[in-house]
Design a protein around this motif. Sequence first.
Motif, PDB file in Angstrom:
ATOM      1  N   TRP A  28       0.827  -1.208   0.000  1.00 25.02           N
ATOM      2  CA  TRP A  28       0.000   0.000   0.000  1.00 25.02           C
ATOM      3  C   TRP A  28       0.857   1.254   0.000  1.00 25.02           C
ATOM      4  O   TRP A  28       0.567   2.241  -0.659  1.00 25.02           O
ATOM      5  CB  TRP A  28      -0.915   0.007   1.236  1.00 25.02           C
ATOM      6  N   TYR A  34     -12.096   0.076   6.618  1.00 25.88           N
ATOM      7  CA  TYR A  34     -10.759  -0.527   6.491  1.00 25.88           C
ATOM      8  C   TYR A  34     -10.178  -1.009   7.810  1.00 25.88           C
ATOM      9  O   TYR A  34      -9.081  -1.573   7.831  1.00 25.88           O
ATOM     10  CB  TYR A  34      -9.796   0.490   5.856  1.00 25.88           C
ATOM     11  N   LEU A  87      -4.026   4.040   5.369  1.00 28.82           N
ATOM     12  CA  LEU A  87      -4.598   4.345   4.062  1.00 28.82           C
ATOM     13  C   LEU A  87      -4.870   5.841   3.915  1.00 28.82           C
ATOM     14  O   LEU A  87      -4.687   6.413   2.835  1.00 28.82           O
ATOM     15  CB  LEU A  87      -5.886   3.546   3.864  1.00 28.82           C
TER      16      LEU A  87
END
Length: 419
Positions: free
Chosen positions: A26, A228, A235
Amino acid sequence: MTKPRLFGLWLVLGSALMILLIIVYWDNVGTANFYLHTSLSRPHILEPLPTPGLGGENVFTSGVDEFLDRLLSLDAKQNDLSRRKTEQPPVLAPSKSVLSHMEETVRGYDWSTHDAQQNPDRDRQQEERRSLLRDFCANASLAFPTKDRTFDDIPNYELNHLIVDDRHGVIYCYVPKVACTNWKRVMIVLSESLLDRGSPYRDPLDIPREHVHNSSTHLTFNKFWRRYGKFSRHLMKVKLKKYTKFLFVRDPFVRLISAFRSKFELENEEFYRKFAVPMLRLYANHTSLPASVSEAFSAGLKVSFANFIQYLLDPHTEKLAPFNEHWRQVYRLCHPCQIDYDFVGKLETLDEDAAQLLRSLKVDSQLHFPPSYRNRTASSWEEDWFANIPLAWRQQLYKLYEADFVLFGYPKPENLLRD
């Protein structure tokens, strides 16, 4: 007994390694699939992913990709479902009630069109605004609450003003009383988060006002935890690094006047019961008050601007609850010292700034900012509004909003702060 324990240990270690790989993925390429280059966003060079150093590295990478594909596809399905839930019944024709028309008049909308002229100095002006913000955030001479917090220190509930559009890679921090209704409309069109007769809205002005301020319409940072879980904060940071972030601001005192006019000079049941009744009791010595705002207005019982200032300055006010968003300081709504904004717009130059921003996002051919919000609560009115406010109160009020004045380059209102 040894084999089950050994298997359990390997399972735990394998799970930990998988989570580590997901985080690394990510951080490096996770949002590259929806990161769009604009003239404002600052691209980051992607470094190669570290490898575990084992022969089965391709298997690990493949497993992570498969997991993330499933995660993103699940997220997309949730977005579609959410969008269907927020689909509104067909609206035959836009119509405005008498109250709505009064609100637009008081808020100062000008529904005529205005052509924003391109100015070669706009980019330089933006850089100056952003540079000023960065300099004062780093300058120890300006002190205010929350200045030295990190992004991780900001609680989730304080991130509810950051609206995310994943389709175009945009994050907007909305500030009430700074044309936020129309900017929210723009974000709805860009993100396609609201449907009309099964299709996304294309014209911002087609979106009814009551749907614009419905929190379920927008994806905001404070909702990330539900979606999430433990990965939400990480994120957020990825999106803040890769997306184009913008906000619009306004002269702090003029914004306060505008908030007072729209919330206390018009019949607003919610604000009457929640704010006007306590103000009238505490600062106007009214013990018996009508149950409804219409009855109060008929009896001539209205909050004065002086009552409103007393309420803001009263140290007990925020012991009960934080300031309402309509008069809460911008630095508390948008966290400009923790978030590096790419674009700082101002209501005083709304037409030009809006046109520049939409061009920079490369969506100016897709939509136009709605007819501009004309600043009828003008800066020239400040002296009239503050004429009956004691000097000591004015000086205390400036200290309360000083950070917003300084961070966003608004001059200190010396004429209001001296005899």
